[in-house]
Design an enzyme around this catalytic site. Structure first.
Site, mmCIF file in Angstrom:
data_model
loop_
_atom_site.group_PDB
_atom_site.id
_atom_site.type_symbol
_atom_site.label_atom_id
_atom_site.label_comp_id
_atom_site.label_asym_id
_atom_site.label_seq_id
_atom_site.Cartn_x
_atom_site.Cartn_y
_atom_site.Cartn_z
ATOM 1 N N ARG A 1 11.201 -0.749 4.970
ATOM 2 C CA ARG A 1 9.891 -0.375 5.041
ATOM 3 C C ARG A 1 8.585 -0.828 6.578
ATOM 4 N NH1 ARG A 1 5.291 0.056 0.909
ATOM 5 N NH2 ARG A 1 3.884 -1.684 2.195
ATOM 6 N N HIS B 1 2.449 1.232 3.815
ATOM 7 C CA HIS B 1 2.693 2.508 2.687
ATOM 8 C C HIS B 1 1.631 3.597 3.494
ATOM 9 C CE1 HIS B 1 2.841 5.186 -0.543
ATOM 10 N NE2 HIS B 1 1.255 4.982 -0.977
ATOM 11 N N TYR C 1 0.445 -8.901 1.281
ATOM 12 C CA TYR C 1 1.597 -9.079 -0.245
ATOM 13 C C TYR C 1 2.958 -10.146 0.708
ATOM 14 C CZ TYR C 1 2.423 -4.095 0.430
ATOM 15 O OH TYR C 1 2.055 -2.898 1.428
#
Lengths: 413, 336
Positions: free
Chosen positions: A307, A311, A320
């Protein structure tokens, strides 16, 4: 208390790279031609090497090779490239719209464009698609009008879900693209039912569905594998392992990091495929479709990808993980890889790429301008709020009629 | 007209629908070859084929999800959740998926699934074979909720549920499968000779949303559903008070017209259900009745319900509302 001094009393996994770390992915040991292409009537046990390895067709030299090379006509590849470029440009434009307050929310497919596009192109038009929010690209393959997609994302009066769902929760029955649901994972087990209904009706239709690495920890994933296997459903079950579920690394969904092998003890032939390799994805999906169509049942596929973006528009991955991490992914970028391959075989050029890019960009802008004619987020017009009460049931029962009247009284006063 | 018990009536409804509509299929745990733990699908696999009536894995979530997929792809599945207590693994599929799909897809997809499930106590089933979780579904827009009480309404309501184009949860009071239950565990009559056990073999429907006026009177309105309908019948008989007994039959959407008409007439109301009191469907009924009938009410609306505790095993008769508790409530409504 047990364990070494200073050790945490409870073992909790972690992600391999955190902000500030250098992303040092291990170089892939897998090359095109490593694994063979079995017969479509094979047993699950004959696919162990496919599940433990990785099906690749495009090599680091941008050439295609191996048993899994689908040997596609370059026109098909160019079509696939165009769909992927359309999705990326569309996503980038929509994300800008979100950032300027013109959409409430957005989700890009950045880095994963090949997944739904190659896989849907490998199917028949009558096959059912049961996607998550990360497979909107399938709609381009099924010729959905971009204006209608944007109207949905805005939630204006032409939104075909009538202002009821968040952006990117598309539904497009004409293209057999089934309504996206926010609870991740539910579609996976439902897809088995869709496939069994096709079977029951004696139709040569296959159902394809996708789930994320994160949602594969939900019960629905396991219901799906068990039911698909037991009832030999004509279904293609894809785990899109893009490494992240919002901020939760795939290490929280699988101890050994391999999702493909989970299909084998369920008795389902299982394959891991390079999700950024258009040709490999196309080929594996065609094989799975052929199996399903000829009555050999389900196939379980781990689509190995990354990814590359956040998100969603509400997420900030720099909190993160290292912000440039996707540039280090060993699988590279799906669009670059296919365009480099096309150049390698003499069917594509930088100039063509640039021209196509510009053409799509203007197509997206034109579609956006067309879509806002039906309303924008700030000023509408929105779908009638009567749509709050319609289609809850086929016919609204008395208690909804009563509340609907009350809503109208407040709204219209 | 043949006399059927509730098991036979349910079986006859499914049989009728399997014969009439090739899109109807039935599956669930133990329902196929064996014919169901309560025998409600006895003989149906043999009669209609293994592809139409079949066993499923022990996976309520998987059963519901599979039915959802079949439903949106043109079939009309009837699934059995063996005990209502075991419906919760399927809760997400029912509440977030089946109940929402028509709305969330702008009407592109819908899910005509019927979820049959035996509910309620009185069979010494302890807390995981006795619950009556109807209010956990009445709070979900998009679902219809039905609770039968007799062989006749079981068949007529089940056929309506199967033919309905929305998802329907169909509760069957397992205590009444083989006979009505009047609240005395030592007196267990069968359905034979009961007027509500005269069940046509052919197709007939009781519309969803219509209540049944089981007894007519003028002193009090007693509202109930499931096995408690028979307990109320006994209580009314023993109370000496002339009462309307309304068997609600469908909880969503419930028959407001019949209820309001009756309470307006009697001015007094007792609501009886097996499920726990707090947030039970009786609370919704009581609130709605006072909104509509406040100026006609002569006394507070009474509720007689199960306790807000887990359902017990050997002491279930102290948990389930019996005729005496209902009588006391009816009498209390007469005091003002």
């Amino acid at each position: 208390m047990s364990g070494e001094q200073g050790a945490d009393p409870l073992y909790v996994p972690d992600a391999p790279h955190r902000p500030g770390d250098e992303a040092d992915f291990v170089e892939w040991p897998w090359s095109p031609g490593d694994v063979g292409r079995p017969e479509i009537d094979c047993e699950a046990s004959e696919t162990v090497d496919l599940a433990e390895g990785l099906v690749r067709v495009l090599g680091d030299d941008n050439k295609s090779s191996g048993d899994w090379d689908p040997k596609l006509d370059p026109e098909v590849l160019i079509q696939g490239l165009e769909h992927m470029m359309r999705l990326r440009i569309f996503d980038d434009r929509m994300m800008k719209m979100q950032r300027t307050g013109k959409l409430s929310f957005y989700m890009r497919s950045f880095g994963e464009e090949a997944v739904a596009i190659a896989q849907t192109m490998a199917l028949e038009e009558r096959d059912w698609l049961f996607p998550t929010y990360r497979q909107p690209g399938a709609q381009f393959v099924r010729n959905r009008d971009m204006v209608s997609m944007i109207c949905h994302c805005i939630g204006n009066e032409m939104d075909n879900v009538k202002g009821r769902q968040m952006p990117v929760h598309y539904t497009y029955k004409e293209g057999r693209f089934i309504s996206v649901s926010s609870p991740v994972g539910t579609q996976f087990s439902q897809a088995v039912g869709v496939a069994l209904a096709s079977n029951y009706k004696g139709l040569d239709e296959v159902t394809i569905t996708w789930i994320g690495d994160g949602a594969s920890a939900e019960g629905d994933y396991h219901y799906a594998l068990n039911f698909a296997s037991i009832f030999q459903a004509p279904v293609i079950l894809n785990v899109v392992n893009n490494q992240w579920a919002i901020s939760t690394h795939k290490n929280f969904a699988s101890k050994n990091g391999n999702f493909a092998v989970r299909g084998i003890p369920y008795g389902i032939p299982s394959i891991r495929v390079d999700g950024n390799d258009f040709l490999a994805l196309y080929s594996v999906t065609s094989w799975a479709r052929d199996r399903a169509s000829k009555g050999f049942g389900p196939t379980h596929i781990e689509v190995l990808t990354y990814r590359a973006g956040a998100h969603s528009s509400s997420d900030d991955p720099s909190r993160y993980r290292p912000s440039d991490i996707h540039n280090h992914w060993p699988g590279g970028d799906p669009i670059s890889r296919l365009s480099e391959h096309l150049k390698e075989i003499g069917k594509w050029s930088d100039k063509q790429h640039e021209e196509l890019s510009e053409r799509i960009d203007s197509e997206v802008m034109t579609a956006y301008k067309e879509a806002v004619k039906f309303g924008d987020l700030a000023n509408g017009p929105y779908p009638s709020s009567d749509a709050i009460f319609t289609e809850v049931y086929e016919e609204p029962p008395w208690h909804l009629m009563e509340q609907w009247d009350e809503m109208k009284r407040w709204r219209d006063s | 007209m043949p006399n059927m018990n509730m098991v036979e009536a349910v079986n006859s409804a499914i049989d009728t629908m399997l014969s009439r509509d090739k899109d109807v299929i039935m599956f669930g745990e133990d329902v196929g070859y064996f014919g169901g733990v309560f025998r409600t699908s006895d003989g149906l696999q043999e009669r209609h084929g293994k592809h139409r009536v079949f066993d499923s894995p022990l996976s309520e979530g998987g059963i519901a999800a599979t039915a959802f997929g079949m439903g949106i792809n043109g079939l009309r599945p009837v699934i059995e959740i063996q005990f209502a207590d075991y419906i919760f693994p399927a809760y997400d599929q029912i509440v977030n998926e089946m109940a929402k799909i028509r709305h969330r897809s702008g009407g592109e997809f819908w899910c005509p699934v019927t979820i049959r499930t035996p509910a309620g106590g009185g069979i010494r089933g302890g807390h995981h074979h006795s619950q009556s979780p109807e209010s956990q579904f009445t709070h979900t827009p998009g679902l219809k909720v039905v609770y039968c009480s007799t062989p006749y309404n079981a068949k007529g309501l089940l056929i309506s549920a199967i033919e309905d184009n929305d998802p329907v949860i169909f509760f069957e009071p397992k205590r009444c499968y083989r006979g009505p239950f009047y609240g005395d565990p030592h007196n267990v009559p069968t359905w034979s000779d009961h007027p509500e056990a005269e069940v046509p073999e052919s197709h007939y429907k009781i519309p969803l949303g219509d209540a049944r006026l089981a007894i007519e009177g003028d002193g009090c309105t007693v509202i109930s559903w499931g096995a408690m309908v028979h307990v109320c019948e006994q209580a009314i008989k023993d109370s000496g008070v002339s009462c309307d007994l309304i068997d609600l039959q469908t909880l969503v959407p419930w028959d407001v017209e019949t209820v309001v008409k009756s309470v307006t007439k009697t001015g007094r109301c007792v609501i009886v259900h097996e499920a726990p009191k707090t947030s039970g469907f009786g609370a919704e009924m009581a609130a709605s009745i006072q909104e509509r009938c406040f100026w006609n009410l002569e006394s507070p609306i009474e509720r007689v319900t199960g306790w807000d505790t887990p359902f017990p095993h050997t002491t279930e008769w102290d948990y389930m509302p019996g005729p005496d508790r209902v009588i006391e409530a009816i009498v209390r409504t007469q005091e003002n």
